[in-house]
Enzyme design. Sequence first.
Site: not given
Length: 385
Positions: A64, A314, A340
């Site tokens: 990010k 998720y 992830y």
Amino acid sequence: MSRTLHLPEQFIHLPRYPLLYPNPSPIHPLQTLTTQLNPSNTSKISLYTKREDHSSPLACAGNKYRKLEYIVPDILSSKPPITTLVTEGAVQSNHTVQVAAVARKLGLKALVLLGKNTGGGLAAASDQEAFLRTGNVQVAKLLGAHVRLLDAADVARLTAKSDEYDTPHILMDELRKEGSVPYWIPSGASLHPLGGVGYARCAVEISMQEEELQLPGSGRFDYVFVACGSGSTVGGLIAGFKLVEKFEKAQQGCEMRPRQVIGIPISPTKPLEWHQTRVLDFARKAAGLIGLDSTRDVTMDDVRLDDRFAGSRYGVLDTETKQTLEMMARTEGVVLDPVYTAKVLRGMVHYVQHGELDSDPAQHVNALFIHTGGQAALAAYADID
Ligand SMILES: *Cc1c(COP(=O)(O)O)cnc(C)c1O
């Protein structure tokens, strides 16, 4: 032959606020893993990883920060001056921690909204109390962020008047009434108009590193495996490699085979087409900003997503993903994250073990796994040992 890239003026002049180290994030071979997957050493495959988890001095470095480098100038030039960055994520969101760290670095406040029902992480946790206060939640608080844990009713109320950027207008109005000047950063920063540019720049960086690494075979990374969460990391990479390949074609006078960016969706909730449409949109937006023709230069053919490794939900660590995380730790001594990167590496390992890279007509195949960070969440997934 030098592959020095002359970026379009438009790309060079996009304002960027440095949050990463000035050097490229490292790329190193995964020698032990390569050998482990192919003990007889007959394979034509070389595996590498790019360490986006080592890209920045800021807390819990991950993908990010690269996106936020292009968003910070917009924050700093907003009028009236912004007082508070507002963003959202799942309970163990890495994105919100990175926004919180950037807020502190800029001398701003951070309000972090964590959806308890976003994904299945909290519901699957054996110790839910711990899940709500350890890992990334602890780090966000340490950074001085104001953390609000939202249940479904809170989310419904605050997001009732949302828009194409998922802006929670009701909450933003409340903050303004209290005297704050809030700036909204959508989940994973992907819906932000500048969200994909950072990873377009990363693709250019990778192409320069290919040359230094003197890769065998094509001299490039034929395959690039990366997570597809909110989608602008993979979208930005697609746009950036398009730009690189346009320059390579102009320099060499002929077209080489394009690098294949393979996005691995990490949530099974939405259909594949939903992700494909979004990733194409992010790739095209980034393409337009870096000097490409957004519709002609990027098409659906460039969007390759493989949803076989998304697991059950998720934020939920299924057995295969857990085994991959353990295998990577025990072969390479490299720690992945449970949400992830473990799913992405599971995907890459599957390609290797099932001949899906061996069947490539090239004599040698170089594959790059992008490590996007996220290890701080491990503390909340305490059942991993
Ligand atoms: C956010 C995140 C991703 C996914 O990136 P998107 O741009 O949202 O698709 C991958 N890995 C980690 C560790 C992340 O925090």
